[in-house]
Write an enzyme that holds these catalytic residues in place. Structure first.
Site, PDB file in Angstrom:
ATOM      1  N   HIS A  69      52.550  33.412  46.003  1.00  0.00           N
ATOM      2  CA  HIS A  69      53.237  34.240  47.002  1.00  0.00           C
ATOM      3  C   HIS A  69      54.754  34.067  46.953  1.00  0.00           C
ATOM      4  O   HIS A  69      55.432  34.106  47.972  1.00  0.00           O
ATOM      5  CB  HIS A  69      52.687  33.967  48.406  1.00  0.00           C
ATOM      6  CG  HIS A  69      51.202  34.167  48.494  1.00  0.00           C
ATOM      7  ND1 HIS A  69      50.629  35.411  48.372  1.00  0.00           N
ATOM      8  CD2 HIS A  69      50.187  33.278  48.632  1.00  0.00           C
ATOM      9  CE1 HIS A  69      49.311  35.274  48.455  1.00  0.00           C
ATOM     10  NE2 HIS A  69      49.021  34.000  48.601  1.00  0.00           N
ATOM     11  N   SER A 111      45.341  35.296  51.815  1.00  0.00           N
ATOM     12  CA  SER A 111      45.665  35.246  50.389  1.00  0.00           C
ATOM     13  C   SER A 111      44.577  35.960  49.580  1.00  0.00           C
ATOM     14  O   SER A 111      44.288  37.120  49.832  1.00  0.00           O
ATOM     15  CB  SER A 111      45.862  33.788  49.945  1.00  0.00           C
ATOM     16  OG  SER A 111      46.373  33.724  48.630  1.00  0.00           O
TER      17      SER A 111
END
Length: 310
Positions: free
Chosen positions: A194, A91
């Site tokens: 996301h 991430s």
């Protein structure tokens, strides 16, 4: 063969930077990083409480700054990273990895993550969303359950862990009726990262990216979108923009580590999560979690033991 991994949001802890700022030159570095991202990293890394550093706008630049400080302490320059065969980040940690690989300068990375954190915080505030870890269960049943609730498998982490993201009511329904032999645990994050809920943040990052001139990676940079090795800076920067709305496939990153023949995985601060996943998914591979500055000598020894040709 050594791979360095850079953790993502949720790994931060209060007082993370306190011991690191006692090292020579680190106060100057953190002040430069703070100016670049527009966040008081000194305060947030030393005295801010757990609730404060949970804020997305704070957590993301703090995590990237922490990783870059640790790299500076270990190698004395970033980049290059002698002895490292590849690098990857989970991430927001992919920004740390991009800077470590030389795609962005540390200051560019901090400016970029400052925008990312602020814009993702804004996007999270627009609708009550969140993320929950689904632990265990048969993969096909886990994915089916997530999708049946209108959720997204936002992090496919391997080692029996998938993170579902989306509407809070849908996450609650998933927790009430989990897949067989699985348990659902809510994560302390502010939004559905996301996923399509972050579209406005992605647009802001596109604007920020247009101002940057990325460089070719100086070592293999493994993308968390698909586990592929990125060979040019433009593609790496495009991936950093796209990933705020795209799932993290850490399982594929670990598969790439295995394909490359990795023998050691070193996780930067704030460490623990990624070496934990490696322990379960990469059998026989050594692991090292960088902690405080007192772990630097051991970290360098670990790197020497696993550098190419060792």
């Amino acid at each position: 063969m050594l791979v360095i991994v850079c953790p993502g949001q949720g790994s931060q802890v209060p007082g993370l930077l306190t011991p690191w700022l006692e090292l020579p030159g680190m106060n100057e570095r953190i002040d430069a990083f703070a100016a670049a991202c527009g966040t008081d990293l000194r305060a947030h890394g030393t005295t801010s409480d757990e609730q404060t550093i949970r804020d997305t706008a704070v957590a993301q630049p703090l995590i990237v700054a922490s990783g870059l400080l640790a790299l500076q302490a270990i190698f004395e320059s970033v980049p290059p990273l002698p002895g490292v065969a590849a690098i990857s980040g989970h991430s927001v940690g992919e920004i740390t990895a991009a800077a470590a690989a030389g795609v962005l300068t540390p200051e560019q990375a901090m400016s970029f993550v400052g925008v990312r954190g602020r814009e993702m915080a804004k996007a999270s505030a627009a609708h009550p969303t969140g993320m929950s870890a689904v632990l265990g269960g048969a993969p096909e049943e886990v994915f089916a359950a997530i999708e049946s609730h209108g959720l997204t498998p936002a992090n496919v982490n391997g080692a029996g862990q998938v993170v579902a993201a989306g509407d809070l009511d849908a996450l609650a329904a998933l927790a009430e009726n989990p897949p067989a032999k699985a348990r659902v645990r809510a994560l302390a994050v502010a939004g559905a990262f996301h996923t399509h809920y972050m579209a406005s943040a992605q647009e802001a990052l596109m604007q920020e990216a247009r101002q940057l001139q990325p460089s070719r990676p100086q070592l293999p940079l493994i993308s968390n979108a698909d586990g592929n090795v990125l060979e040019d800076g433009e593609t790496a920067l495009e991936r950093l923009v796209a990933q705020v709305c795209s799932p993290v496939r850490w399982d594929l990153c670990m598969e790439q580590f295995a394909t490359l023949g990795v023998t050691g995985v070193l996780e930067l601060i704030p460490s623990g999560t990624l070496v934990g996943l490696a322990k379960r998914a990469l059998k026989g591979v050594d692991r090292f979690a960088v902690e405080g500055p007192d772990s630097l000598e051991a970290a360098r020894a670990f790197i020497d033991a696993h550098r190419d040709g060792a």
